[in-house]
Motif scaffolding. Structure first.
Motif, mmCIF file in Angstrom:
data_model
loop_
_atom_site.group_PDB
_atom_site.id
_atom_site.type_symbol
_atom_site.label_atom_id
_atom_site.label_comp_id
_atom_site.label_asym_id
_atom_site.label_seq_id
_atom_site.Cartn_x
_atom_site.Cartn_y
_atom_site.Cartn_z
ATOM 1 N N VAL A 124 0.824 -1.206 0.000
ATOM 2 C CA VAL A 124 0.000 0.000 0.000
ATOM 3 C C VAL A 124 0.861 1.259 0.000
ATOM 4 O O VAL A 124 0.449 2.295 -0.542
ATOM 5 N N THR A 149 0.387 4.148 -2.783
ATOM 6 C CA THR A 149 -0.015 5.505 -2.412
ATOM 7 C C THR A 149 1.127 6.498 -2.513
ATOM 8 O O THR A 149 0.893 7.703 -2.538
ATOM 9 N N LEU A 178 -6.119 9.311 -5.683
ATOM 10 C CA LEU A 178 -6.791 8.927 -4.447
ATOM 11 C C LEU A 178 -7.436 10.133 -3.781
ATOM 12 O O LEU A 178 -8.554 10.042 -3.244
ATOM 13 N N LEU A 212 -7.578 -0.737 -3.744
ATOM 14 C CA LEU A 212 -7.935 0.576 -3.207
ATOM 15 C C LEU A 212 -9.057 1.245 -3.988
ATOM 16 O O LEU A 212 -9.765 2.096 -3.441
ATOM 17 N N LEU A 231 -13.182 5.230 -4.730
ATOM 18 C CA LEU A 231 -12.187 4.872 -3.717
ATOM 19 C C LEU A 231 -12.861 4.000 -2.666
ATOM 20 O O LEU A 231 -13.892 4.386 -2.094
ATOM 21 N N CYS A 247 -8.966 1.041 2.083
ATOM 22 C CA CYS A 247 -7.829 1.950 2.236
ATOM 23 C C CYS A 247 -7.455 2.097 3.707
ATOM 24 O O CYS A 247 -6.281 2.040 4.080
#
Length: 246
Positions: A10, A14, A23, A59, A76, A81
């Motif tokens: 993750v 991200t 995002l 995600l 999203l 998340c």
């Protein structure tokens, strides 16, 4: 390098500037790829590549627009998340195990935020959202709902809310024209068709789109679709509560 020293996936997902921007945009609203392309200032092919990475990582989700099947809406998955970021903190140190924060309490003397939910028929999705926000937000928000082509309240919408302890039996469908003179702080469209016909409302309210399929549509599978919709709305509204004072 051992798996214990490899950073959680993750963080790679991200940590890329374009993916982080995507995002951020999707945290505010479900959007089409062409809208995301314009917002992040990248070629559509590159935007689609990064969206594919986020989908593979769990995600982001996507679904075909119910208004135009050539369009696709990206969403999203806030719950996923949150879980992945919590796990990433715990992987580094137990003291970084994140605990979900409770929504902030209403400020003393502050006026409740006025939220309007819209869908086409005002027969299920928007009515359910209105009932859920009233229940979950308490004095922090005033909720209303309407449709562009109202039709009778669906009995399965009443049933699924009753199973959650909420009585919608006195609700009735309303046309969005009834609200064109009223001021709202937030307007949330729940179906792709009504997003395209939503009129401008006084005060330039913040607008958000949640691209949800119509649970009453023949291809959705009957009552289980209403359960899925209620679950999705509950999750989205719980996250919405954290932004009501923003």
């Amino acid at each position: 390098m051992s798996d214990t020293l490899s950073p959680p996936e993750v963080l790679r997902l991200t940590g890329h500037p374009v993916r982080w921007r995507l995002l951020n945009e999707l945290a505010r609203s479900d959007l089409q790829v062409r809208e995301l392309t314009a917002l992040v200032g990248q070629k559509q092919s590159l935007t689609s590549y990064h969206l594919g990475q986020l989908r593979t990582g769990g995600l982001v989700t996507m679904r075909r627009s119910s208004a135009d099947k050539r369009d696709t809406y990206y969403s999203l998955d806030l719950a996923a998340c949150r879980t992945l970021l919590m796990q990433a903190g715990a992987a580094l140190h137990p003291g970084l195990r994140l605990i979900p924060a409770a929504p902030p309490p209403p400020q003393v003397g502050s006026a409740p935020l006025r939220v309007l939910f819209l869908c086409t028929g005002n027969s299920s999705r928007s009515q359910m959202a209105e009932a859920l926000l009233r229940h979950l937000a308490g004095p922090r928000a005033e909720a209303a709902s309407a449709g562009s082509a109202p039709k009778p309240l669906h009995p399965d919408a009443i049933r699924v809310m009753h199973e959650r302890g909420l009585d919608m039996s006195a609700h009735h469908p309303k046309h969005l024209g009834e609200f064109t003179g009223r001021r709202f702080d937030r307007v949330i469209t729940l179906c792709d068709r009504v997003r395209e016909v939503c009129p401008e409302l006084p005060g330039a309210p913040e607008t958000t789109h949640w691209s949800l399929p119509d649970p009453a549509a023949p291809d959705q599978g009957g009552y289980p679709a209403f359960v899925r919709t209620a679950d999705d709305l509950t999750t989205r509204i719980r996250f919405l509560l954290h932004t009501l004072s923003v």
